[in-house]
Design a protein around this motif. Sequence first.
Motif: not given
Length: 741
Positions: A640-662
């Motif tokens: 669907n063309g959506a773009m996500y910024r994925m952050v995998w930190d060094a302590n085993g935590q993953r955060l998914m940024h820039n999730v568009d609710p539309g």
Amino acid sequence: MSALAILSACPALADPNPDRDVFFGEQHLHTSWSFDAYIFGDTKSTPADAYNYAKGKPLKHALGFEMKIEQPLDWMGVTDHSEYVGVVQQANDPSTALAKSALGKELQVKTPADIQRIYLLLGRTMTANKPIAQLVSPELMSSVWDRNNEMADAANEPGKFTAFNAYEWTSTPNSRNMHRNIYFKDSKHLPPYPFSSFDSQAPEDLWAWMDKQRGEGIELLAISHNANLSDGLMYPTEVDMKGRPIDEAWAESRVRNEPLIEMKQIKGASETHPLLSPNDEFANYEILSYLLGFPEGRFDGIKGSFVRDALRNGLAMQDTRGYNPYKMGFVSGSDSHNGAAPYRQDNFFGGHGAGDGDMKGRMEGKIFAGMDPRFLNPAGLSALWAEENTRASLFEAMKRKETYATSGTRIKVRFFGGYDFTDRSLWGDRWSEFWVTEAYKRGVPMGSDLPSDSGGKAPSFLVWAVKDPTSGNLDRVQIVKGWSSSGQSFEKVYDVVWSGDRKPDAVTGKVPAIASTVDIENATYENSVGSSELSMVWTDPDFDPSVHAFYYARVLEIPTPRWTTIQAKEVGIKVPKVVPATVQERAWTSPIWYAPGKAKERAAAGVRIADIGTGGEALDQQALTALTVGKTAWLKNLVNGAMYRMVWDANGQRLMHNVDPGQALPQHFGDAVENSAFGIPVAYEVTDGKIVENFGNEKLSWTAYKVGERTLFARSDEFGYANYEVVPAPETLVDLNKDKR
């Protein structure tokens, strides 16, 4: 509206109606013949008593008070457990040989402590599939089955009340609910005794037995129930109960034998879950997390345990593999073990005999069989559109899935899909007297497949709902849509018609909540808001003719007091905070499915892992760790063309940024929009060349592939597709030209 007169005519007196009438009934009820009901204190109710209760006669509860239905039912099937059916009753009858035996003495209920002891004794042999031989003889099972069928035949009154021959197959592997209610079309063609979970706990073997019965002229079907308590086992996508890969034959067997799913009952609703449907503000309805027998150190899973999730996975399986095992119609039930069931908030008396039958004990949260009874709720009802109230006609309605489920209210709902529903002369403000006849001619009813339109025309859906005169007014009608492409599945809930002059939110498109008239302190409400009737012809504004989709209608009443609020006033205590103080009763129609025509060109999207071939390879542990751990990458969803910024930190935590609710989010990301906005991470680890993270109590994984200059990611639940590509950081996230209204 003239159609109201057609649909409100007394079905007991009418000739068979080609436009069909709606018949409300109970498809899931136990009497003292079920071993657990007896030890819960229901020692006297019989199937005959249950049928009389359904017809309006009172029945004594285990605690001595009178139970009486608010409005008689049109039909019922008594579904006592086939496992150990009638044995506890016999063990407690001093005149029987079983009662005089050493084993019989172990099964006698003399003190409250015996309830849990016997329940666990027999229940654990069922879970382990190691029956007590003395209690499962064919002679014993046949004798009880014959008596059951005699009572059903005696209660059956064609044209007035239908009593089905039925039972429950109670498979509980490792405390997971895999139960099915088995229904027979008529009493002239029945097996000598039921197939039980002692014969096999695998539904595949139940289906094989059912196919064999059908080959011998016995018409039957299965209704699965309490998927919400199955710990993910009810709706598998990879392997079956025996560990074999799911294939087309498995899918066809399930569809052939199990046309229906129980949407809601006393032990919770199975439509969806807030983690599965984060954008559905009504997804938190009567959620119950529980495993049968309350095994220590375990809790119920979410993925694979809810109906909408299964419908979506079914589309993805159809899209990627060519078969769909999850084309299910909807019904509801009670699962009461009292020989009687409460269907209204103001008449709730529990469902497990003495265990939850005392009002004060319920309101104190007195734990019974591992459950807090405040999380229980009144029974649901099954509604069948049929020509007449007979076994044959109602059975055929169930078989073709022209059914809907309610939370216990008697909302009347029609739902049709087609391509010729936009003629204003027929569907205008004053509908034609013969609109139902025309709807059948021009389209298909709930539970059907909608033929693809060669011109790519978007389908329209006709929905009509009328309130239960004895319940709350109607708030709104929604259409729930699911669709799938390249192994991803999506959903969207549309408000299509609603009461009052509320306006959809300019950004989200959602209709605001209706005003609540509930006086919580006095446990009352007023029908001063809402509508008595709502109807609409709605055309899918986001239709893509190249993808598989389903649609079902959900009808919501205005808020009314929940039973816990009502009984808090009666007991004289504060309203409990562990459950909602109000409830919005509802109805769910069976879906209508759309499949693209064979000539349609499918939209290009993700990359099949199987097609990567020699031109690419999966990243190993070292390369994947170097790519992700302590790193940030932008991923593009190729579907669907959506773009996500994925952050995998060094302590085993993953955060998914820039999730568009539309933009619709694929399955099993949880509430990624909120997590993105508030910085809520998900735990991960890189192991065996995969990124493994949690979803509920399930493990999902990502695998990375190098394909030429491209780096692709595949999620383990997207059916063999690599749908995400690592891309350079974008300069902008919104295409203003594309987003112009």
